[in-house]
Write an enzyme that holds these catalytic residues in place. Structure first.
Site, PDB file in Angstrom:
ATOM      1  N   LYS A  93     -14.396  -4.785   8.754  1.00  0.00           N
ATOM      2  CA  LYS A  93     -14.658  -5.497   7.491  1.00  0.00           C
ATOM      3  C   LYS A  93     -13.648  -6.622   7.292  1.00  0.00           C
ATOM      4  O   LYS A  93     -13.956  -7.626   6.615  1.00  0.00           O
ATOM      5  CB  LYS A  93     -14.650  -4.510   6.320  1.00  0.00           C
ATOM      6  CG  LYS A  93     -13.389  -3.666   6.169  1.00  0.00           C
ATOM      7  CD  LYS A  93     -12.345  -4.284   5.274  1.00  0.00           C
ATOM      8  CE  LYS A  93     -11.134  -3.381   5.170  1.00  0.00           C
ATOM      9  NZ  LYS A  93     -10.073  -3.946   4.303  1.00  0.00           N
TER      10      LYS A  93
ATOM     11  N   TRP B 222       0.824  -1.206   0.000  1.00  0.00           N
ATOM     12  CA  TRP B 222       0.000   0.000   0.000  1.00  0.00           C
ATOM     13  C   TRP B 222       0.859   1.258   0.000  1.00  0.00           C
ATOM     14  O   TRP B 222       0.596   2.214  -0.721  1.00  0.00           O
ATOM     15  CB  TRP B 222      -0.939  -0.051   1.193  1.00  0.00           C
ATOM     16  CG  TRP B 222      -2.113   0.886   1.204  1.00  0.00           C
ATOM     17  CD1 TRP B 222      -2.662   1.452   2.315  1.00  0.00           C
ATOM     18  CD2 TRP B 222      -2.914   1.361   0.107  1.00  0.00           C
ATOM     19  NE1 TRP B 222      -3.750   2.239   1.976  1.00  0.00           N
ATOM     20  CE2 TRP B 222      -3.920   2.193   0.622  1.00  0.00           C
ATOM     21  CE3 TRP B 222      -2.864   1.145  -1.276  1.00  0.00           C
ATOM     22  CZ2 TRP B 222      -4.868   2.835  -0.185  1.00  0.00           C
ATOM     23  CZ3 TRP B 222      -3.809   1.778  -2.084  1.00  0.00           C
ATOM     24  CH2 TRP B 222      -4.796   2.613  -1.535  1.00  0.00           C
ATOM     25  N   GLY B 223       1.921   1.271   0.800  1.00  0.00           N
ATOM     26  CA  GLY B 223       2.816   2.426   0.811  1.00  0.00           C
ATOM     27  C   GLY B 223       3.456   2.648  -0.546  1.00  0.00           C
ATOM     28  O   GLY B 223       3.555   3.782  -1.032  1.00  0.00           O
TER      29      GLY B 223
ATOM     30  N   ARG C 101      -6.157 -10.403   1.362  1.00  0.00           N
ATOM     31  CA  ARG C 101      -5.374 -11.341   2.171  1.00  0.00           C
ATOM     32  C   ARG C 101      -6.233 -11.932   3.300  1.00  0.00           C
ATOM     33  O   ARG C 101      -6.004 -13.070   3.728  1.00  0.00           O
ATOM     34  CB  ARG C 101      -4.146 -10.640   2.753  1.00  0.00           C
ATOM     35  CG  ARG C 101      -4.462  -9.495   3.691  1.00  0.00           C
ATOM     36  CD  ARG C 101      -3.249  -8.689   4.082  1.00  0.00           C
ATOM     37  NE  ARG C 101      -2.765  -7.852   2.987  1.00  0.00           N
ATOM     38  CZ  ARG C 101      -1.800  -6.941   3.141  1.00  0.00           C
ATOM     39  NH1 ARG C 101      -1.211  -6.777   4.304  1.00  0.00           N
ATOM     40  NH2 ARG C 101      -1.414  -6.209   2.122  1.00  0.00           N
TER      41      ARG C 101
ATOM     42  N   THR D  44     -13.399  -6.406   0.107  1.00  0.00           N
ATOM     43  CA  THR D  44     -12.545  -7.284   0.904  1.00  0.00           C
ATOM     44  C   THR D  44     -13.096  -8.701   0.987  1.00  0.00           C
ATOM     45  O   THR D  44     -12.336  -9.654   1.126  1.00  0.00           O
ATOM     46  CB  THR D  44     -12.370  -6.702   2.318  1.00  0.00           C
ATOM     47  OG1 THR D  44     -12.027  -5.318   2.224  1.00  0.00           O
ATOM     48  CG2 THR D  44     -11.258  -7.404   3.069  1.00  0.00           C
TER      49      THR D  44
END
Length: 335
Positions: A189, A12-13, A253, A246
């Protein structure tokens, strides 16, 4: 042009570094792992987590936190949820009152049950924390697939500045004042996605997943409103939007880990196989404490806790959910 310091060089970064660099900003990304820094500076690609995505040459990766934060206009935290406190403590000496910290980590601190914005503010008092959440897999954002998210903060000016920072033709940002709802939706979530994966791993079908998602958002909203969130938030991008992506995506994941658990893996074996942090597991432990504290009925989350931490059989958990006492669908309406 703004100077943006990203704390965390995972998928994500790295994805956000590509987005922000393409938006014309000066981007620095910090990782505590020198090997990861050297690899990213040399290869310009996170081959394990974002294969095929090339990071612009203008993005600088560093393990020197001071150098990463020098002259920053925005700080973006993209770290596993349970490391946010220790890293916020490291950041604090380099932050000033009214600095804008963009929180992209999703979760609840296990020991305290606190939201991550509360954790950051405890370690760095006076900063303005904006939660940037929504249905947004890194794998898709990095290659410019159209995505919409929410910048949530009680401070409208801070939320709008983050909106301007990230907004692009492929990344649309809405604003919200309800950071509580955004954080609760983003954290919980992951629990429901684990359960959706378990359901699929057991061989159940679309009916089962639809039920889990629908009753799951009810549980999320039930806890969120008890904690002070606006109920409307859970029908938006950080609620049902994030839940849908998700629970159904090949990139999730949490779904992948749940799927393995449904097939008979232990939680530890599932996490080892996924090879990434599975936030839904720590969130489940934290939420068990919150449901007890607020005396909230959350049967799906409770069964997830029993599977993950008490070794309960998955099929028995489903049976117990399905055979609970009869109820009206909406407790506050009736004949």
């Amino acid at each position: 042009m703004s100077v943006v310091s990203i704390i965390g060089a995972g998928s994500w970064g790295t994805s956000l570094s590509v987005l922000l660099s393409n938006n014309g900003h000066q981007v620095r990304v910090w990782s505590r792992f020198q090997e990861e820094v050297d690899l990213l500076n040399r290869e310009r690609e996170h081959k394990e987590k974002l294969p095929g995505v090339k990071v612009p040459e203008t993005v600088v990766f560093t393990s020197d936190l001071k150098a990463c934060l020098e002259g920053h206009d925005f700080v973006v935290i993209v770290l596993p949820s349970q490391t946010v406190r220790e890293n916020a403590r490291l950041l604090a000496p380099y932050l000033s009152p009214n600095d804008i910290v963009v929180l992209c980590s999703k979760g609840i601190e296990e020991e305290s049950g606190k939201r991550l914005s509360q954790v950051v503010l405890e370690e760095a008092p006076g900063v303005r924390v904006v939660a940037l959440y929504g249905p947004s897999h890194a794998e898709e954002v990095a290659i410019g697939i159209p995505t919409t998210v929410v910048a949530a903060c009680p401070d409208q000016d801070a939320a709008m500045k983050v909106q301007d920072l990230f907004m692009s033709p492929s990344f649309r940002v809405y604003t919200s004042s309800d950071i509580i709802g955004a954080e609760i939706g983003a954290a919980l979530k992951n629990i429901i996605a684990l359960c959706a994966g378990i359901s699929d791993g057991l061989g159940y079908g679309d009916n089962s997943k639809a039920a889990l998602m629908t009753r799951g958002i009810t549980e999320i909203a039930r806890l969120g409103t008890a904690m002070g969130a606006n109920a409307k938030t859970f029908s938006g991008l950080t609620g049902i939007g994030d839940l849908i992506v998700t629970c159904t995506s090949r990139h999730s994941r949490n779904w992948r880990a749940g799927n393995l658990i449904g097939k008979g893996y232990t939680p530890e074996e599932a996490v080892a196989s996924v090879k990434m942090v599975v936030e839904g597991i720590s969130a489940t432990r934290a939420v068990k404490g919150l449901m007890d504290r607020y005396q909230i009925s959350m049967p799906i989350c409770l069964e997830a806790y029993r599977i993950l931490f008490e070794g309960k059989d998955c099929r028995k958990a489903v049976y117990d959910l399905m055979t609970r006492r009869k109820k009206h669908e909406f407790e506050d309406t009736g004949w």
